[in-house]
Design a protein around this motif. Structure first.
Motif, PDB file in Angstrom:
ATOM      1  N   ALA A 127      -7.548  30.382  77.040  1.00 29.36           N
ATOM      2  CA  ALA A 127      -7.215  30.280  75.618  1.00 29.36           C
ATOM      3  C   ALA A 127      -5.729  30.554  75.389  1.00 29.36           C
ATOM      4  CB  ALA A 127      -8.071  31.255  74.810  1.00 29.36           C
ATOM      5  N   TRP A 128      -5.188  31.500  76.156  1.00 31.93           N
ATOM      6  CA  TRP A 128      -3.760  31.812  76.023  1.00 31.93           C
ATOM      7  C   TRP A 128      -2.903  30.634  76.492  1.00 31.93           C
ATOM      8  CZ3 TRP A 128      -0.924  34.833  73.305  1.00 31.93           C
ATOM      9  CH2 TRP A 128       0.398  35.105  73.664  1.00 31.93           C
ATOM     10  N   GLU A 129      -3.302  30.009  77.598  1.00 34.98           N
ATOM     11  CA  GLU A 129      -2.589  28.835  78.083  1.00 34.98           C
ATOM     12  C   GLU A 129      -2.646  27.706  77.063  1.00 34.98           C
ATOM     13  OE1 GLU A 129      -0.729  28.473  80.776  1.00 34.98           O
ATOM     14  OE2 GLU A 129      -1.032  30.569  81.301  1.00 34.98           O
ATOM     15  N   LEU A 130      -3.750  27.589  76.344  1.00 33.56           N
ATOM     16  CA  LEU A 130      -3.870  26.567  75.292  1.00 33.56           C
ATOM     17  C   LEU A 130      -2.850  26.799  74.195  1.00 33.56           C
ATOM     18  CD1 LEU A 130      -5.387  24.239  73.829  1.00 33.56           C
ATOM     19  CD2 LEU A 130      -6.906  25.995  72.876  1.00 33.56           C
ATOM     20  N   LEU A 131      -2.697  28.060  73.762  1.00 33.16           N
ATOM     21  CA  LEU A 131      -1.712  28.367  72.716  1.00 33.16           C
ATOM     22  C   LEU A 131      -0.289  28.112  73.202  1.00 33.16           C
ATOM     23  CD1 LEU A 131      -2.897  31.606  70.850  1.00 33.16           C
ATOM     24  CD2 LEU A 131      -2.899  29.253  70.051  1.00 33.16           C
ATOM     25  N   LEU A 132      -0.023  28.414  74.464  1.00 36.68           N
ATOM     26  CA  LEU A 132       1.323  28.195  74.992  1.00 36.68           C
ATOM     27  C   LEU A 132       1.658  26.710  75.052  1.00 36.68           C
ATOM     28  CD1 LEU A 132       1.492  30.821  77.895  1.00 36.68           C
ATOM     29  CD2 LEU A 132       2.357  31.032  75.555  1.00 36.68           C
ATOM     30  N   VAL A 133       0.692  25.870  75.415  1.00 33.91           N
ATOM     31  CA  VAL A 133       0.933  24.423  75.415  1.00 33.91           C
ATOM     32  C   VAL A 133       1.133  23.934  73.982  1.00 33.91           C
ATOM     33  CG1 VAL A 133      -0.047  22.176  75.983  1.00 33.91           C
ATOM     34  CG2 VAL A 133      -0.332  24.090  77.555  1.00 33.91           C
ATOM     35  N   LEU A 134       0.376  24.496  73.040  1.00 31.43           N
ATOM     36  CA  LEU A 134       0.575  24.134  71.637  1.00 31.43           C
ATOM     37  C   LEU A 134       1.982  24.505  71.185  1.00 31.43           C
ATOM     38  CD1 LEU A 134      -0.551  23.074  68.957  1.00 31.43           C
ATOM     39  CD2 LEU A 134      -1.428  25.379  68.491  1.00 31.43           C
ATOM     40  N   ARG A 135       2.480  25.648  71.649  1.00 31.64           N
ATOM     41  CA  ARG A 135       3.862  26.044  71.330  1.00 31.64           C
ATOM     42  C   ARG A 135       4.855  25.041  71.888  1.00 31.64           C
ATOM     43  NH1 ARG A 135       6.408  31.658  72.540  1.00 31.64           N
ATOM     44  NH2 ARG A 135       8.143  30.222  72.341  1.00 31.64           N
ATOM     45  N   ASP A 136       4.612  24.564  73.115  1.00 32.31           N
ATOM     46  CA  ASP A 136       5.493  23.555  73.698  1.00 32.31           C
ATOM     47  C   ASP A 136       5.518  22.295  72.839  1.00 32.31           C
ATOM     48  OD1 ASP A 136       5.960  25.292  75.786  1.00 32.31           O
ATOM     49  OD2 ASP A 136       4.454  24.381  77.098  1.00 32.31           O
ATOM     50  N   ILE A 137       4.357  21.897  72.345  1.00 34.59           N
ATOM     51  CA  ILE A 137       4.271  20.698  71.507  1.00 34.59           C
ATOM     52  C   ILE A 137       5.058  20.889  70.213  1.00 34.59           C
ATOM     53  CG2 ILE A 137       2.684  19.275  70.149  1.00 34.59           C
ATOM     54  CD1 ILE A 137       0.598  19.744  72.328  1.00 34.59           C
ATOM     55  N   VAL A 138       4.888  22.055  69.598  1.00 33.42           N
ATOM     56  CA  VAL A 138       5.599  22.327  68.345  1.00 33.42           C
ATOM     57  C   VAL A 138       7.103  22.293  68.561  1.00 33.42           C
ATOM     58  CG1 VAL A 138       6.073  24.105  66.619  1.00 33.42           C
ATOM     59  CG2 VAL A 138       3.716  23.599  67.264  1.00 33.42           C
ATOM     60  N   GLU A 139       7.580  22.923  69.634  1.00 36.86           N
ATOM     61  CA  GLU A 139       9.019  22.941  69.915  1.00 36.86           C
ATOM     62  C   GLU A 139       9.573  21.537  70.116  1.00 36.86           C
ATOM     63  OE1 GLU A 139       9.625  25.476  73.234  1.00 36.86           O
ATOM     64  OE2 GLU A 139       8.973  27.296  72.191  1.00 36.86           O
ATOM     65  N   LEU A 140       8.781  20.662  70.711  1.00 35.23           N
ATOM     66  CA  LEU A 140       9.231  19.288  70.927  1.00 35.23           C
ATOM     67  C   LEU A 140       9.182  18.469  69.637  1.00 35.23           C
ATOM     68  CD1 LEU A 140       7.462  18.647  74.342  1.00 35.23           C
ATOM     69  CD2 LEU A 140       9.931  18.533  73.954  1.00 35.23           C
ATOM     70  N   VAL A 141       8.123  18.652  68.863  1.00 36.55           N
ATOM     71  CA  VAL A 141       7.961  17.837  67.646  1.00 36.55           C
ATOM     72  C   VAL A 141       9.033  18.150  66.622  1.00 36.55           C
ATOM     73  CG1 VAL A 141       6.457  17.425  65.662  1.00 36.55           C
ATOM     74  CG2 VAL A 141       5.499  17.423  67.962  1.00 36.55           C
ATOM     75  N   VAL A 142       9.402  19.431  66.475  1.00 37.42           N
ATOM     76  CA  VAL A 142      10.370  19.801  65.442  1.00 37.42           C
ATOM     77  C   VAL A 142      11.808  19.571  65.883  1.00 37.42           C
ATOM     78  CG1 VAL A 142       8.821  21.510  64.459  1.00 37.42           C
ATOM     79  CG2 VAL A 142      10.472  22.218  66.180  1.00 37.42           C
ATOM     80  N   ASN A 143      11.990  19.063  67.090  1.00 32.12           N
ATOM     81  CA  ASN A 143      13.347  18.788  67.555  1.00 32.12           C
ATOM     82  C   ASN A 143      13.962  17.672  66.721  1.00 32.12           C
ATOM     83  OD1 ASN A 143      15.590  19.126  69.093  1.00 32.12           O
ATOM     84  ND2 ASN A 143      14.712  18.366  70.998  1.00 32.12           N
TER      85      ASN A 143
END
Length: 883
Positions: free
Chosen positions: A628-644
């Motif tokens: 579950a923690w790895e899932l949140l970390l991947v979601l964080r990666d997605i957010v960082e890329l999308v808001v670029n």
């Protein structure tokens, strides 16, 4: 001319004339007032703050030659020098508070004391006023440095404030009454539009001011005039004196404007004056039925006003000529490049519309949905994103009751807007400064998913089969298929036309592949199509959709696995040492029923902050490789890329792989959980970035902030009689107020405190860094905080610059230097290494001091570091683009 105005084109030979111009032309001001000195980049919100700044920071110019920079040195310690007299005496005060004996700092004075009050009394009695030449030689040091400005002497009174006495030239007499009248009207406009003062209150204010300026002041003026004549042995008949006083009162511009028959004496006359002198574009009422109507602000008139401003037109021209190699604007997307109108090698106008419903009353009260309003805004898309994000750059087009939109449909409500847009497409808008017509059209309609589907003619229920406006995939297939694997065929213009025709031929059909009706804009506009005109909204898809859902699901597992309790989590959220923007957007406490609601609540900013800071709050309590923690970390990666704000093919492909990984992890961790439609919309993001450019430039974040103005109007006025007209008129008055005598483009650099320092008095490592970056410079201006290109930089923030081995270099901001209008960031290099379990960086200050110019930053967004468990840790807000 040596003293140009930094707001308009006015210039004069003296500072006094410039200050007079400020008071007549730019006060009350709708934007910060810049310091008149060319070598000073400070700006202030009020006239009093500007005067205080000049008195504190520039009063020394009265006795200093333009080729000298002053530095005050303490005789009693080895502390560095001080750039102003005020800072120097504040330093001496610290010595006296410790009961240290301090000698008088002025020449030929042997006074000594260790009591602060005694020292201050001596200074005020014996050395007030004083000049800089009276200081002892070892106190005041001069450094030779030619300046760019003619620093004229200030008129300073004993309290250190600039005198308000200003001499007017003879040629001002004819112009001054009109300027005073317009300034008074500007103030009345501010009361009505910005502070929402009712007309009845303004009428009473006008009557009181007229009484004070005329009837109440006449006896006082008569007594003053008679005393003056008597003092000069002039005998004048009392009747003549009375006539003179009466003529003065009548001729007073304030009294003349407010008296009966004056241009500002009544609400009707004030509105007429506003329309004539402030170019108010009034809304027009359109009748739907006998009781239903809506307000429309003519878009062509508003657009002509915008394009008549040279600074905005220059920005449009520069954006059109910009060379692009990456995705950093909608101009780089395929939809813009393939548009028949925009692809021509000619100047065109691209508009973005925004559609949304908002409540002006308490959504939980008895008036819920009774006054729900549908708004249509528009913004000029061809200007830089910094200008587009300002609320003054978002214009109103339509206000209509939401129930009337549902009853009559968008085709009826948008009819006047579409007529003007057809004219813009076919005939164009004549721009006088260009001497020709310029054509344009709507590039996109920004809205949440419900608004986009409603206006675009798609199904508005997201529990039906076909809920995606980008592809023909069925909702039942979202769980297994992937967009990247071509499982869902994209919608095409030819197919959409056939779907609309099928609906028109068979009225019994509810929808065809999710299409319910023809889009009103597609039916009328030649260069707009529904399939390319409705971009996704990052705010609702991610920060108010996927993010709060998945945080809630993962927190439920963490608490179930006893990594921490809900009380411990909320304690961490409450006691976390938020700084700067994180303090403003601090996440809310997680509610007790979050597991049942499947959401942590909070708005978009708060959810974003919670996702980013959660590793620093509880990351150490969660075991390595927790699914579950790895899932949140991947979601964080997605957010960082999308808001670029900058994308390349590499970052888009990386985002595509991360979204696929995230989907598989989600289904593995929560096999019983069905994917929501926003999960599917997220899969389209890589291809949509190629089509629209960076998606954060087309989200609804800033548009939703516009609603607050209308809610504030209702809260202050408490009037619901013809509410649409009241709201539209108030908005147009505010727009006229904000655009009067102000710049559309704010200065690139804004500061409130700058200290002029000689390089030789700075730390040795800073001196070396400055000499390496700016060789030969002996004097700089130092600041701890500035606002550059709309971003605030403060000492202590972390900046990303350059790269080593494909990774960005980081430095802690120590001080900010301003040299000839250029900004330099003095940073202490830090060593950073990544902690994958926290998706964060551990920082250590080991590098040398450097001076980094703004153009050298890898990302303009400053980062924030926190101390967690004795370690300095930093998280990213967006992925950093390294060329």
């Amino acid at each position: 001319m040596d003293w140009p105005c930094k707001i308009c084109k006015f210039a004069t030979s003296t500072k006094e004339e410039l200050m007079k111009h400020y008071r007549l032309r730019h006060i009350p001001s709708v934007q910060p007032l810049p310091c008149p000195y060319l070598d000073c980049f400070c700006s202030f919100k009020s006239w009093g703050s500007l005067k205080s700044h000049i008195s504190r920071k520039h009063s020394t110019h009265s006795t200093v030659r333009t080729s000298e920079i002053l530095s005050f040195c303490c005789q009693f310690c080895n502390v560095g020098t001080f750039s102003t007299e005020k800072e120097y005496f504040e330093h001496l005060r610290q010595h006296l508070k410790k009961q240290e004996t301090v000698s008088c700092v002025f020449k030929n004075c042997s006074f000594k004391t260790n009591i602060y009050g005694t020292f201050a009394s001596h200074k005020n009695r014996k050395h007030t006023p004083h000049s800089l030449d009276e200081f002892k030689e070892d106190v005041l040091k001069r450094f030779e440095k030619p300046l760019q400005t003619d620093q004229c002497s200030d008129v300073v009174n004993q309290e250190g404030e600039q005198s308000d006495i200003e001499e007017f030239r003879d040629d001002d007499v004819n112009v001054l009454p009109k300027l005073i009248e317009k300034s008074l009207a500007h103030l009345m406009l501010k009361l009505e539009s910005s502070f929402h003062v009712p007309n009845q209150c303004n009428d009473e204010l006008v009557e009181s001011l007229h009484f004070i300026c005329h009837s109440a002041s006449a006896p006082i003026m008569k007594d003053i005039l008679q005393s003056c004549l008597k003092r000069h042995n002039c005998e004048v008949d009392e009747a003549i004196v009375s006539e003179m006083v009466n003529n003065i009162c009548v001729a007073n511009p304030v009294s003349a404007a407010l008296c009966d028959g004056g241009p500002l004496s009544s609400a009707f006359k004030r509105r007429k004056y506003f329309n004539e002198h402030f170019s108010v574009v009034e809304p027009i009422e359109y009748i739907l039925t006998g009781e239903s109507s809506f307000q429309y602000v003519p878009i062509l008139k508003s657009l002509l006003q915008v394009l008549s401003r040279k600074d905005i037109l220059d920005l449009i021209l520069s954006e059109a000529e910009a060379q692009r190699t990456v995705y950093n604007s909608f101009h780089d997307g395929t939809f813009y490049k393939t548009n028949e109108l925009f692809s021509k090698n000619d100047l065109t106008i691209a508009l973005n519309l925004y559609v949304d419903d908002f409540e002006i009353c308490n959504p939980l009260g008895t008036s819920r949905k009774k006054h729900k309003i549908t708004s249509v805004y528009w913004v000029l898309a061809d200007v830089p994103s910094l200008l587009r994000s300002e609320l003054n750059s978002i214009f109103l087009a339509i206000l209509c009751k939401a129930e009337d939109v549902k009853r009559f449909g968008y085709s009826a409500v948008l009819e006047p807007l579409l007529k003007d847009l057809v004219v813009l497409e076919e005939e164009g808008l004549y721009v006088p400064s260009l001497g020709r017509r310029v054509k344009g059209t709507v590039f996109s309609v920004v809205a949440d998913n419900l608004g986009a589907h409603s206006m675009g003619g798609f199904v508005e229920s997201f529990s039906s089969s076909y809920v995606c406006r980008f592809c023909l995939g069925e909702k039942s297939q979202f769980q297994d298929g992937e967009v990247r694997n071509k499982a869902f065929p994209p919608r095409t213009a030819e197919q959409h036309t056939l779907h609309v025709q099928a609906l028109q031929e068979n009225n019994s059909l509810m929808h065809v592949y999710g299409v319910k009706r023809q889009c009103a804009l597609t039916a009328k506009l030649k260069y707009f199509h529904v399939l390319s005109g409705y971009p996704p909204d990052v705010l609702h898809d991610l920060f108010e959709g996927v993010v709060p859902l998945e945080i809630a699901l993962c927190l439920r597992l963490f608490i179930h696995n006893k990594y921490f309790t809900l009380e411990e989590l909320n304690k961490c959220i409450k006691e976390f040492p938020y700084k700067w923007s994180d303090k403003t957007n601090a996440p809310q406490l997680v509610p007790v029923n979050f597991a049942q609601r499947k959401s942590v609540g909070g708005n978009a900013h708060e959810n974003w902050a919670l996702l980013r800071l959660l590793p620093l709050m509880v990351g150490s309590k969660i075991p390595e490789a927790d699914p579950a923690w790895e899932l949140l970390l991947v979601l964080r990666d997605i957010v960082e890329l999308v808001v670029n704000q900058v994308h390349t093919e590499e970052t888009i492909c990386f985002l595509d792989s991360k979204i696929s990984e995230h989907k598989h992890r989600f289904l593995m961790v929560f096999p019983e959980q069905r994917l929501i439609p926003k999960h599917h919309f997220l899969e389209h993001y890589p291809e949509l970035i190629r089509a629209y450019g960076p998606l954060v430039s087309l989200w609804t974040m800033r548009f939703e902030a516009k609603h607050s103005f209308f809610k504030r109007v209702v809260r202050h006025t408490r009037s619901f009689r013809n509410i649409l007209l009241s709201l539209a008129m108030k908005h147009q008055l505010l727009l006229a107020y904000n655009q009067h005598d102000s710049r559309a483009v704010r200065p690139l650099l804004q500061a409130t405190t700058l200290s002029t320092m000689d390089v030789s008095v700075l730390r040795e490592d800073i001196q070396e860094a400055l000499q390496a970056k700016f060789p030969g410079e002996t004097c700089v201006q130092i600041a701890k905080s500035v606002c550059y290109r709309g971003t605030k930089y403060t000492s202590g923030m972390i900046l990303a610059y350059g790269s080593t081995g494909g990774l960005p270099d980081f430095g802690e901001l120590i001080q900010i230097v301003v040299l000839k209008g250029n900004v330099g960031f003095i940073v202490k290099g830090v060593t950073a290494w990544s902690i994958e379990h926290l998706r964060s960086y551990v920082l250590e200050k080991t590098g040398p001091v450097k001076v980094i110019e703004a153009a050298e930053l890898s990302d303009t967004v400053p980062l924030i570091s926190y101390i967690c468990g004795g370690t300095t840790i930093m998280t990213l807000k967006c992925s950093i683009y390294v060329p």
